[in-house]
Design a protein around this motif. Sequence first.
Motif, PDB file in Angstrom:
ATOM      1  N   ILE A 112       0.858  -1.185   0.000  1.00  0.00           N
ATOM      2  CA  ILE A 112       0.000   0.000   0.000  1.00  0.00           C
ATOM      3  C   ILE A 112       0.892   1.231   0.000  1.00  0.00           C
ATOM      4  N   GLU A 113       0.567   2.198  -0.861  1.00  0.00           N
ATOM      5  CA  GLU A 113       1.258   3.481  -0.849  1.00  0.00           C
ATOM      6  C   GLU A 113       0.373   4.475  -0.101  1.00  0.00           C
ATOM      7  N   PRO A 114       0.755   4.877   1.115  1.00  0.00           N
ATOM      8  CA  PRO A 114      -0.071   5.806   1.885  1.00  0.00           C
ATOM      9  C   PRO A 114      -0.309   7.109   1.116  1.00  0.00           C
ATOM     10  N   ARG A 115      -1.523   7.617   1.262  1.00  0.00           N
ATOM     11  CA  ARG A 115      -1.912   8.848   0.577  1.00  0.00           C
ATOM     12  C   ARG A 115      -1.916  10.028   1.563  1.00  0.00           C
ATOM     13  N   VAL A 116      -1.705  11.217   1.055  1.00  0.00           N
ATOM     14  CA  VAL A 116      -1.736  12.421   1.874  1.00  0.00           C
ATOM     15  C   VAL A 116      -3.078  12.508   2.600  1.00  0.00           C
ATOM     16  N   SER A 117      -4.161  12.189   1.912  1.00  0.00           N
ATOM     17  CA  SER A 117      -5.495  12.309   2.505  1.00  0.00           C
ATOM     18  C   SER A 117      -5.723  11.358   3.677  1.00  0.00           C
ATOM     19  N   GLU A 118      -4.867  10.363   3.840  1.00  0.00           N
ATOM     20  CA  GLU A 118      -4.981   9.410   4.944  1.00  0.00           C
ATOM     21  C   GLU A 118      -4.199   9.864   6.182  1.00  0.00           C
ATOM     22  N   THR A 119      -3.480  10.964   6.040  1.00  0.00           N
ATOM     23  CA  THR A 119      -2.657  11.490   7.122  1.00  0.00           C
ATOM     24  C   THR A 119      -3.482  12.456   7.954  1.00  0.00           C
ATOM     25  N   ASP A 120      -3.425  12.302   9.279  1.00  0.00           N
ATOM     26  CA  ASP A 120      -4.234  13.174  10.132  1.00  0.00           C
ATOM     27  C   ASP A 120      -3.419  14.350  10.661  1.00  0.00           C
ATOM     28  N   GLY A 121      -4.040  15.166  11.476  1.00  0.00           N
ATOM     29  CA  GLY A 121      -3.430  16.390  11.987  1.00  0.00           C
ATOM     30  C   GLY A 121      -2.236  16.164  12.898  1.00  0.00           C
ATOM     31  N   GLY A 164       0.072  14.001  12.091  1.00  0.00           N
ATOM     32  CA  GLY A 164       1.172  13.684  11.183  1.00  0.00           C
ATOM     33  C   GLY A 164       1.368  12.218  10.891  1.00  0.00           C
ATOM     34  N   HIS A 165       0.464  11.370  11.374  1.00  0.00           N
ATOM     35  CA  HIS A 165       0.568   9.953  11.029  1.00  0.00           C
ATOM     36  C   HIS A 165      -0.706   9.501  10.329  1.00  0.00           C
ATOM     37  N   ILE A 166      -0.656   8.306   9.752  1.00  0.00           N
ATOM     38  CA  ILE A 166      -1.824   7.757   9.073  1.00  0.00           C
ATOM     39  C   ILE A 166      -2.912   7.515  10.119  1.00  0.00           C
ATOM     40  N   ASN A 167      -4.109   7.990   9.834  1.00  0.00           N
ATOM     41  CA  ASN A 167      -5.215   7.872  10.775  1.00  0.00           C
ATOM     42  C   ASN A 167      -5.577   6.408  11.008  1.00  0.00           C
ATOM     43  N   ASN A 168      -5.917   6.066  12.236  1.00  0.00           N
ATOM     44  CA  ASN A 168      -6.247   4.689  12.592  1.00  0.00           C
ATOM     45  C   ASN A 168      -7.460   4.152  11.829  1.00  0.00           C
ATOM     46  N   THR A 169      -8.338   5.028  11.369  1.00  0.00           N
ATOM     47  CA  THR A 169      -9.513   4.562  10.611  1.00  0.00           C
ATOM     48  C   THR A 169      -9.144   4.020   9.239  1.00  0.00           C
ATOM     49  N   VAL A 170      -7.929   4.298   8.785  1.00  0.00           N
ATOM     50  CA  VAL A 170      -7.469   3.847   7.466  1.00  0.00           C
ATOM     51  C   VAL A 170      -7.032   2.379   7.503  1.00  0.00           C
ATOM     52  N   VAL A 171      -6.489   1.944   8.616  1.00  0.00           N
ATOM     53  CA  VAL A 171      -5.911   0.599   8.710  1.00  0.00           C
ATOM     54  C   VAL A 171      -6.925  -0.503   8.371  1.00  0.00           C
ATOM     55  N   PRO A 172      -8.175  -0.457   8.840  1.00  0.00           N
ATOM     56  CA  PRO A 172      -9.120  -1.507   8.438  1.00  0.00           C
ATOM     57  C   PRO A 172      -9.330  -1.579   6.918  1.00  0.00           C
ATOM     58  N   VAL A 173      -9.284  -0.435   6.261  1.00  0.00           N
ATOM     59  CA  VAL A 173      -9.440  -0.401   4.801  1.00  0.00           C
ATOM     60  C   VAL A 173      -8.237  -1.054   4.131  1.00  0.00           C
ATOM     61  N   TRP A 174      -7.046  -0.765   4.640  1.00  0.00           N
ATOM     62  CA  TRP A 174      -5.838  -1.390   4.097  1.00  0.00           C
ATOM     63  C   TRP A 174      -5.851  -2.894   4.315  1.00  0.00           C
ATOM     64  N   LEU A 175      -6.281  -3.324   5.501  1.00  0.00           N
ATOM     65  CA  LEU A 175      -6.353  -4.763   5.762  1.00  0.00           C
ATOM     66  C   LEU A 175      -7.318  -5.439   4.794  1.00  0.00           C
ATOM     67  N   GLU A 176      -8.425  -4.776   4.524  1.00  0.00           N
ATOM     68  CA  GLU A 176      -9.375  -5.337   3.562  1.00  0.00           C
ATOM     69  C   GLU A 176      -8.742  -5.469   2.179  1.00  0.00           C
ATOM     70  N   ALA A 177      -7.933  -4.502   1.783  1.00  0.00           N
ATOM     71  CA  ALA A 177      -7.236  -4.585   0.491  1.00  0.00           C
ATOM     72  C   ALA A 177      -6.337  -5.818   0.442  1.00  0.00           C
ATOM     73  N   GLY A 178      -5.758  -6.183   1.569  1.00  0.00           N
ATOM     74  CA  GLY A 178      -4.924  -7.377   1.637  1.00  0.00           C
ATOM     75  C   GLY A 178      -5.710  -8.669   1.497  1.00  0.00           C
ATOM     76  N   ARG A 179      -7.026  -8.584   1.621  1.00  0.00           N
ATOM     77  CA  ARG A 179      -7.879  -9.773   1.504  1.00  0.00           C
ATOM     78  C   ARG A 179      -8.396 -10.007   0.095  1.00  0.00           C
ATOM     79  N   ASN A 180      -8.060  -9.147  -0.848  1.00  0.00           N
ATOM     80  CA  ASN A 180      -8.580  -9.295  -2.214  1.00  0.00           C
ATOM     81  C   ASN A 180      -8.339 -10.676  -2.823  1.00  0.00           C
ATOM     82  N   PRO A 181      -7.167 -11.290  -2.632  1.00  0.00           N
ATOM     83  CA  PRO A 181      -6.987 -12.645  -3.179  1.00  0.00           C
ATOM     84  C   PRO A 181      -7.962 -13.662  -2.564  1.00  0.00           C
ATOM     85  N   LEU A 182      -8.320 -13.469  -1.308  1.00  0.00           N
ATOM     86  CA  LEU A 182      -9.289 -14.363  -0.666  1.00  0.00           C
ATOM     87  C   LEU A 182     -10.689 -14.145  -1.228  1.00  0.00           C
ATOM     88  N   PHE A 183     -11.044 -12.884  -1.453  1.00  0.00           N
ATOM     89  CA  PHE A 183     -12.350 -12.596  -2.040  1.00  0.00           C
ATOM     90  C   PHE A 183     -12.469 -13.273  -3.404  1.00  0.00           C
TER      91      PHE A 183
END
Length: 132
Positions: free
Chosen positions: A6-15, A17-36
């Motif tokens: 995953i290449e982190p996006r600017v829009s995923e960065t919070d105030g 200065g780190h990637i917001n915790n709400t983004v991680v579940p979305v990234w984990l789901e992306a890792g499940r695409n081969p299972l889907f």
Amino acid sequence: MYKTVIEPRVSETDGVGHINNTVVPVWLEAGRNPLFKLFTPDDNFHHWKMIIINMNIDFKSQIYFGTNVEICTWVEKVGNSSLKLYEEVWQSDTLCATGHTTYVNFNVEKQVSERIPDDIRSELENHLYEEH
């Protein structure tokens, strides 16, 4: 194990200065695409099989914009109709988050869970998690 970069996006960065915790579940789901793809090869939501029933994430370290992240997805357990996954989020050789997610193989039309077919079960077993 399945690996997804995953290449982190600017829009995923919070105030802070780190990637917001709400983004991680979305990234984990992306890792499940081969299972889907195993359960629904045509990606058609009318035939969709994997329904999430539980997800837990433990945050270990901050994640930052500017450096790629690797999502590692293992099968932790295969039940009759359910599947439990173990997932890790890595950035720069640092374990940033771990997760456990459970899915059920579900027939949406009939509104019932179904046994995981043997061919899918066999493929899932190729990705079983073995503790390091």
